[in-house]
Scaffold this motif. Structure first.
Motif, PDB file in Angstrom:
ATOM      1  N   ARG A  84      50.894  89.896  35.875  1.00  0.00           N
ATOM      2  CA  ARG A  84      50.277  89.269  37.056  1.00  0.00           C
ATOM      3  C   ARG A  84      51.045  88.031  37.516  1.00  0.00           C
ATOM      4  O   ARG A  84      50.673  87.392  38.484  1.00  0.00           O
ATOM      5  CB  ARG A  84      48.824  88.867  36.730  1.00  0.00           C
ATOM      6  CG  ARG A  84      47.857  90.035  36.717  1.00  0.00           C
ATOM      7  CD  ARG A  84      46.422  89.571  36.857  1.00  0.00           C
ATOM      8  NE  ARG A  84      46.002  88.727  35.755  1.00  0.00           N
ATOM      9  CZ  ARG A  84      45.422  89.190  34.642  1.00  0.00           C
ATOM     10  NH1 ARG A  84      45.212  90.472  34.499  1.00  0.00           N
ATOM     11  NH2 ARG A  84      45.054  88.362  33.694  1.00  0.00           N
ATOM     12  N   GLY A  85      52.079  87.699  36.772  1.00  0.00           N
ATOM     13  CA  GLY A  85      52.895  86.545  37.156  1.00  0.00           C
ATOM     14  C   GLY A  85      52.301  85.205  36.748  1.00  0.00           C
ATOM     15  O   GLY A  85      52.730  84.153  37.218  1.00  0.00           O
ATOM     16  N   VAL A  86      51.305  85.242  35.853  1.00  0.00           N
ATOM     17  CA  VAL A  86      50.664  83.988  35.425  1.00  0.00           C
ATOM     18  C   VAL A  86      51.551  83.252  34.419  1.00  0.00           C
ATOM     19  O   VAL A  86      51.599  82.024  34.393  1.00  0.00           O
ATOM     20  CB  VAL A  86      49.272  84.282  34.803  1.00  0.00           C
ATOM     21  CG1 VAL A  86      48.578  82.998  34.374  1.00  0.00           C
ATOM     22  CG2 VAL A  86      48.398  85.051  35.792  1.00  0.00           C
ATOM     23  N   VAL A  87      52.245  84.024  33.574  1.00  0.00           N
ATOM     24  CA  VAL A  87      53.203  83.414  32.633  1.00  0.00           C
ATOM     25  C   VAL A  87      54.566  84.078  32.845  1.00  0.00           C
ATOM     26  O   VAL A  87      54.639  85.205  33.327  1.00  0.00           O
ATOM     27  CB  VAL A  87      52.744  83.595  31.155  1.00  0.00           C
ATOM     28  CG1 VAL A  87      51.510  82.757  30.862  1.00  0.00           C
ATOM     29  CG2 VAL A  87      52.469  85.069  30.829  1.00  0.00           C
ATOM     30  N   ASP A  88      55.655  83.379  32.472  1.00  0.00           N
ATOM     31  CA  ASP A  88      56.966  83.956  32.808  1.00  0.00           C
ATOM     32  C   ASP A  88      57.607  84.742  31.666  1.00  0.00           C
ATOM     33  O   ASP A  88      58.661  85.332  31.816  1.00  0.00           O
ATOM     34  CB  ASP A  88      57.919  82.888  33.366  1.00  0.00           C
ATOM     35  CG  ASP A  88      58.121  81.739  32.402  1.00  0.00           C
ATOM     36  OD1 ASP A  88      57.669  81.868  31.245  1.00  0.00           O
ATOM     37  OD2 ASP A  88      58.713  80.728  32.805  1.00  0.00           O
ATOM     38  N   LYS A  89      56.996  84.731  30.482  1.00  0.00           N
ATOM     39  CA  LYS A  89      57.416  85.691  29.459  1.00  0.00           C
ATOM     40  C   LYS A  89      56.200  86.058  28.623  1.00  0.00           C
ATOM     41  O   LYS A  89      55.195  85.333  28.629  1.00  0.00           O
ATOM     42  CB  LYS A  89      58.527  85.113  28.586  1.00  0.00           C
ATOM     43  CG  LYS A  89      58.161  83.814  27.867  1.00  0.00           C
ATOM     44  CD  LYS A  89      59.357  83.354  27.045  1.00  0.00           C
ATOM     45  CE  LYS A  89      59.117  82.054  26.306  1.00  0.00           C
ATOM     46  NZ  LYS A  89      59.004  80.863  27.155  1.00  0.00           N
ATOM     47  N   TYR A  90      56.306  87.184  27.945  1.00  0.00           N
ATOM     48  CA  TYR A  90      55.131  87.522  27.160  1.00  0.00           C
ATOM     49  C   TYR A  90      55.421  87.547  25.675  1.00  0.00           C
ATOM     50  O   TYR A  90      56.499  87.937  25.258  1.00  0.00           O
ATOM     51  CB  TYR A  90      54.433  88.780  27.670  1.00  0.00           C
ATOM     52  CG  TYR A  90      55.001  90.130  27.320  1.00  0.00           C
ATOM     53  CD1 TYR A  90      54.626  90.775  26.141  1.00  0.00           C
ATOM     54  CD2 TYR A  90      55.838  90.799  28.206  1.00  0.00           C
ATOM     55  CE1 TYR A  90      55.095  92.047  25.852  1.00  0.00           C
ATOM     56  CE2 TYR A  90      56.312  92.068  27.926  1.00  0.00           C
ATOM     57  CZ  TYR A  90      55.939  92.688  26.749  1.00  0.00           C
ATOM     58  OH  TYR A  90      56.385  93.932  26.468  1.00  0.00           O
ATOM     59  N   THR A  91      54.464  87.067  24.909  1.00  0.00           N
ATOM     60  CA  THR A  91      54.675  86.919  23.471  1.00  0.00           C
ATOM     61  C   THR A  91      53.432  87.358  22.707  1.00  0.00           C
ATOM     62  O   THR A  91      52.390  87.652  23.297  1.00  0.00           O
ATOM     63  CB  THR A  91      54.939  85.446  23.094  1.00  0.00           C
ATOM     64  OG1 THR A  91      53.782  84.681  23.437  1.00  0.00           O
ATOM     65  CG2 THR A  91      56.157  84.880  23.796  1.00  0.00           C
ATOM     66  N   TRP A  92      53.581  87.332  21.416  1.00  0.00           N
ATOM     67  CA  TRP A  92      52.474  87.676  20.515  1.00  0.00           C
ATOM     68  C   TRP A  92      51.500  86.501  20.478  1.00  0.00           C
ATOM     69  O   TRP A  92      51.866  85.417  20.034  1.00  0.00           O
ATOM     70  CB  TRP A  92      53.051  87.961  19.123  1.00  0.00           C
ATOM     71  CG  TRP A  92      52.073  88.535  18.154  1.00  0.00           C
ATOM     72  CD1 TRP A  92      50.865  89.067  18.417  1.00  0.00           C
ATOM     73  CD2 TRP A  92      52.242  88.629  16.736  1.00  0.00           C
ATOM     74  NE1 TRP A  92      50.260  89.510  17.269  1.00  0.00           N
ATOM     75  CE2 TRP A  92      51.083  89.255  16.209  1.00  0.00           C
ATOM     76  CE3 TRP A  92      53.272  88.261  15.836  1.00  0.00           C
ATOM     77  CZ2 TRP A  92      50.907  89.504  14.845  1.00  0.00           C
ATOM     78  CZ3 TRP A  92      53.102  88.512  14.485  1.00  0.00           C
ATOM     79  CH2 TRP A  92      51.928  89.137  13.991  1.00  0.00           C
ATOM     80  N   VAL A  93      50.290  86.697  20.955  1.00  0.00           N
ATOM     81  CA  VAL A  93      49.347  85.578  20.997  1.00  0.00           C
ATOM     82  C   VAL A  93      48.117  85.804  20.111  1.00  0.00           C
ATOM     83  O   VAL A  93      47.359  84.875  19.855  1.00  0.00           O
ATOM     84  CB  VAL A  93      48.888  85.257  22.438  1.00  0.00           C
ATOM     85  CG1 VAL A  93      50.044  84.695  23.252  1.00  0.00           C
ATOM     86  CG2 VAL A  93      48.288  86.472  23.119  1.00  0.00           C
ATOM     87  N   ASN A  94      47.882  87.037  19.685  1.00  0.00           N
ATOM     88  CA  ASN A  94      46.701  87.314  18.855  1.00  0.00           C
ATOM     89  C   ASN A  94      46.902  88.655  18.159  1.00  0.00           C
ATOM     90  O   ASN A  94      47.863  89.359  18.427  1.00  0.00           O
ATOM     91  CB  ASN A  94      45.447  87.345  19.732  1.00  0.00           C
ATOM     92  CG  ASN A  94      44.193  86.983  18.965  1.00  0.00           C
ATOM     93  OD1 ASN A  94      44.108  87.193  17.753  1.00  0.00           O
ATOM     94  ND2 ASN A  94      43.219  86.437  19.657  1.00  0.00           N
ATOM     95  N   LYS A  95      45.939  88.997  17.286  1.00  0.00           N
ATOM     96  CA  LYS A  95      45.979  90.349  16.724  1.00  0.00           C
ATOM     97  C   LYS A  95      45.646  91.341  17.832  1.00  0.00           C
ATOM     98  O   LYS A  95      44.912  91.013  18.760  1.00  0.00           O
ATOM     99  CB  LYS A  95      44.947  90.488  15.614  1.00  0.00           C
ATOM    100  CG  LYS A  95      45.321  89.747  14.342  1.00  0.00           C
ATOM    101  CD  LYS A  95      44.209  89.891  13.320  1.00  0.00           C
ATOM    102  CE  LYS A  95      44.466  89.011  12.129  1.00  0.00           C
ATOM    103  NZ  LYS A  95      43.272  88.858  11.308  1.00  0.00           N
ATOM    104  N   GLY A  96      46.151  92.541  17.694  1.00  0.00           N
ATOM    105  CA  GLY A  96      45.853  93.533  18.721  1.00  0.00           C
ATOM    106  C   GLY A  96      46.317  94.910  18.310  1.00  0.00           C
ATOM    107  O   GLY A  96      46.684  95.135  17.155  1.00  0.00           O
ATOM    108  N   SER A  97      46.270  95.807  19.247  1.00  0.00           N
ATOM    109  CA  SER A  97      46.748  97.158  19.003  1.00  0.00           C
ATOM    110  C   SER A  97      47.243  97.709  20.335  1.00  0.00           C
ATOM    111  O   SER A  97      47.487  96.930  21.269  1.00  0.00           O
ATOM    112  CB  SER A  97      45.628  98.023  18.431  1.00  0.00           C
ATOM    113  OG  SER A  97      46.125  99.278  18.038  1.00  0.00           O
TER     114      SER A  97
END
Ligand SMILES: *Cc1c(COP(=O)(O)O)cnc(C)c1O
Length: 392
Positions: A217-230
């Motif tokens: 959505r363009g809210v952040v400029d890179k994406y990273t591991w922020v929590n547990k997930g699947s």
């Protein structure tokens, strides 16, 4: 031959899948997923909807979001698909099974209160056959104690309760697009979030524990591991198929309801004469013709009817083996009180062919076959009449 089920194909599925291949973006959350989301946002008053890989996974996401742990308890009917329980059992929760109301095969809400303890984290009503549970009663019980209500609305695509959509009445709702459901993409599901506070975490859990949704959505400029997930997001190929179905969902629903009503009319006399019982739709509930079933006298009669139909080339199917009777169900759950209806009613139920594209002639053939089964057996005096609920 009249098969029990044929998955719906409405025309544009292949073209949309080709479009996805042509555009070369196959992974999740692309153009067709957005189109599906927009369709649901328009048609269901939810805070957020997220396509998932299955209803099973949508249910697993709710357990994730509620941080269900070993020692927690969740309440549900035993007459349901394994996924309703598995989603919580894999996190160590104990499943408390509650008896059903035989008129709808839904959880008997009047028996839920006794099942609630300090450990209860969630109640999971299952809207069997797309017929909504009494959600006001269930929500009232849950709200008083801050217990989450998660609707297993797998069979309830666009069903309603008091004018509202099934799936939009609890904290979460879960739809299925398995090939046996009204609207399908082979395997797929939808998580409906009705409480804002879970939206961001749900997006993260669904995208491998990353903030990829915010990145897209363009809210952040890179994406990273922020929590547990699947990984709970479907491929664009599935979303494309699903979108074609959503565009035609009105006609799919109309045809199913027409078929359902034909069954109802055709078999009414047999019910009035006391041989079988037919589905009951409570007041305030709009069903979606997900399923048409008859209830026979008992399990022997059901097997005989099923075999009789099979010989006539008609597919029929019984349904759930109650979970508390299964080996795994015994390990991770227990039934509250006595099993007055769950086992008994599950043994009587037989589902008849009902799918998009089934012809009125085919329905009438099934109806005639069911009637002739009872005529033949009645003449030979093999079968007593199916008992009515009241005098049993
Ligand atoms: C079909 C169904 C499920 C599972 O749905 P999937 O999309 O196959 O995971 C869960 N609960 C109920 C009541 C169902 O009918």
């Amino acid at each position: 031959m009249i098969p029990f089920n044929v998955p719906p194909v409405t025309g544009k599925e292949l073209a949309y899948i080709e479009d996805v291949i042509h555009k070369g973006k196959l992974c999740g959350d692309g153009e067709y997923t957005k189109k599906c989301h927009a369709w649901f946002e328009k048609n269901i008053p939810a805070k957020k909807v997220l396509l998932t890989t299955s209803c099973t996974h949508a249910l697993e996401m709710t357990a994730f979001l509620l941080d269900i742990k070993a020692g927690d308890e969740v309440i549900m009917p035993s007459y349901t698909f394994v996924s309703t329980a598995n989603a919580f059992a894999i996190r160590g929760a104990k499943i408390i099974f509650v008896d059903i109301d035989p008129t709808t095969m839904n959880i008997d809400h009047s028996k839920i209160e006794r099942a609630i303890t300090k450990k209860t984290k969630a109640i999971i009503p299952v809207h069997y056959a797309g017929v909504s549970c009494d959600m006001d009663a269930i929500n009232t019980l849950a709200d008083k104690r801050d217990i989450a209500v998660i609707e297993d609305a797998a069979q309830s695509f666009m069903s309603g309760y008091k004018g509202k959509n099934s799936g939009s009445l609890g904290k979460f709702g879960c739809y299925s697009f398995h090939e046996t459901k009204n609207i399908s993409c082979g395997e797929g599901g939808l998580l409906i979030i009705n409480d804002e506070k879970y939206i961001e975490q749900a997006e993260i859990i669904r995208e491998k524990g990353t903030n990829r949704s915010r990145f897209l959505r363009g809210v952040v400029d890179k994406y990273t591991w922020v929590n547990k997930g699947s990984s709970y997001l479907p491929s664009e190929l599935n979303a494309a198929y699903l979108f074609a179905q959503l565009e035609n969902s009105e006609i799919i629903q109309k045809k199913r309801i027409y078929a359902w009503n034909l069954y109802m009319e055709g078999l009414k006399d047999l019910e009035n004469s006391g041989y079988i019982m037919l589905p009951h739709i409570p007041e305030n509930v709009t069903h979606n013709a997900h399923m048409f079933y008859v209830k026979t006298k008992d399990i022997e009669e059901r097997c005989a009817l099923m075999n009789y139909l099979k010989i006539k080339g008609i597919g029929s199917a019984f349904h759930y083996i109650p979970l508390h009777n299964s080996s795994q169900g015994k390990k991770c759950g227990s039934f509250l009180g006595t099993d007055k209806w769950t086992t008994r009613e599950s043994e009587r139920l037989l589902r008849l062919p009902l799918w998009y594209g089934i012809t009125p002639d085919a329905i009438l053939e099934v109806v005639d076959s069911v009637i002739s089964f009872y005529k033949i057996n009645n003449e030979n005096d093999f079968h007593k009449k199916a008992y009515y609920m009241g005098n049993s």
